[in-house]
Design an enzyme around this catalytic site. Sequence first.
Site, PDB file in Angstrom:
ATOM      1  N   SER A   1       0.851  -1.196   0.000  1.00  9.39           N
ATOM      2  CA  SER A   1       0.000   0.000   0.000  1.00  9.39           C
ATOM      3  C   SER A   1       0.880   1.237   0.000  1.00  9.39           C
ATOM      4  CB  SER A   1      -0.868  -0.001   1.254  1.00  9.39           C
ATOM      5  OG  SER A   1      -0.047   0.167   2.393  1.00  9.39           O
ATOM      6  N   LYS A   2       0.245   2.374  -0.133  1.00 12.33           N
ATOM      7  CA  LYS A   2       0.976   3.644  -0.102  1.00 12.33           C
ATOM      8  C   LYS A   2       1.881   3.709   1.123  1.00 12.33           C
ATOM      9  CE  LYS A   2       0.621   7.072  -2.986  1.00 12.33           C
ATOM     10  NZ  LYS A   2      -0.316   6.940  -4.066  1.00 12.33           N
ATOM     11  N   ARG A   3       1.314   3.302   2.245  1.00 11.92           N
ATOM     12  CA  ARG A   3       2.028   3.386   3.520  1.00 11.92           C
ATOM     13  C   ARG A   3       3.229   2.432   3.566  1.00 11.92           C
ATOM     14  NH1 ARG A   3       1.318   0.746   7.873  1.00 11.92           N
ATOM     15  NH2 ARG A   3      -0.468  -0.341   6.999  1.00 11.92           N
ATOM     16  N   THR A   4       3.104   1.287   2.890  1.00 11.89           N
ATOM     17  CA  THR A   4       4.188   0.302   2.975  1.00 11.89           C
ATOM     18  C   THR A   4       5.123   0.360   1.766  1.00 11.89           C
ATOM     19  OG1 THR A   4       2.650  -1.362   2.121  1.00 11.89           O
ATOM     20  CG2 THR A   4       2.985  -1.307   4.495  1.00 11.89           C
ATOM     21  N   GLY A   5       4.969   1.398   0.945  1.00 11.02           N
ATOM     22  CA  GLY A   5       5.976   1.586  -0.110  1.00 11.02           C
ATOM     23  C   GLY A   5       5.469   1.520  -1.539  1.00 11.02           C
TER      24      GLY A   5
END
Length: 431
Positions: free
Chosen positions: A204-208
């Site tokens: 996801s955006k948060r995980t890259g």
Amino acid sequence: MVRVRFAPSPTGNLHIGGGRTALFNWLYARAKGGKFILRIEDTDKVRSKQEYVDEILNSLKWLGFAWDEIYYQSQRFNIYTDFAQRLLKEGKAYTEKSPEREGEAIIFKVLPQQIKVDDLIRKEIKFDAALIKDQVLIKSDGTPTYNFACVVDDAMMEITHVIRGDDHISNTPKQVLLYQALGFKLPKFAHLPLIMGIDGGRLSKRTGATAISDYRKLGYLPQALVNYLLLLSWAPGNNQELIDTKEAIKLFDLTDVNKTAATFDLKKLGWINNQYLKSEDSERLADQIIPMLIEKGYIKQDNFDRNYIVSLVKLFQPRMSVVNDFPDWADFFFIEEPSIDPIAAEKYLNKDLSREFKLLLERIKALKNFDVISIEESFRSLVSELGIEAKVLIHPLRVALTGKTVGPGLFETMYCLGSERICKRLGKFIK
Ligand code: GLU
């Protein structure tokens, strides 16, 4: 001859997953002395955008994946229609009037059968065509579907190996049926494992899951990102982690690609980037950093000492995990009075060190040669004369001079600051 293709849809930026697919195609072509073909799958006229095409091409160039041929599916619609017409004539497809608009779709008849795919990475995969619905080849608006255009192009472009993400595995049996119906020779398939986030979920955006161009903006080096993308699904063996593409080209084969899902770990990427940053040319890094310093207002566009910036870059280089760390880490070289982290001040500057600082200043002012070794010597001799441990003075000194508790070597930092700024900054702590 090996011919592989990377086939992005320009409906968004090139992301980590696409970058990895491009890498494995490019690498395989180079490893086998084959051709790397870029095919822009811009059949969706509404969602495809020129800006995404540009972004994808720029990202591929930045990563270093030069293509040998490039095609745009939007320029090949007549080819797809011709092949669809052929399937119609042969009774393998039928037409269906669109309920909403003029025109009719061409639809492929799927006959029940077992389909086997020999995947180079996943080994044999079996599918039951009874579960596959009839496939639209050409939509009623005249545009081809992904599966159809993909098969026609892969065959026309004489693609020998279709290397793509696992997310396409459900398309593969549909494509195999089309190869058979059209009498095309099947390419070899290799499906790369999924990339997951560090949290175990989808990337996801948060995980890259950000665009390759974002990594560029954040200050990652392309060689480091490529090295990391490679490690996501392949390893050179012997626990080797740092490998450039030149060496990888010699060792790489598709059959050695991991079957299991990869985990995208930003920390690991940061570590790899740091390894590359350490040995990166400082002048080149300075070229990247100078615009950031100008933007921050730390230096003036046409009035700065480039050599001095390069020496600061050298100072921070061993510790940076991304180039963009530099402006924040090195701010105290550019700000007249750097603000002091209050927690650090409370911890290291709560005691009166007037005497120690004053003595140190006297020695520094008296130095014949203001260089790193002499600065260190004057410091060491002072602490030994005072009978205190070096760390009693080192931490307060660093905080007073830089505002921070961590940074590059203190004596190198002092050297780069220069005696005038040292005097000024320490002076404030002398009562
Ligand atoms: N345009 C497809 C995508 O971007 C290509 C899939 C393939 O490689 O066949 O996912």
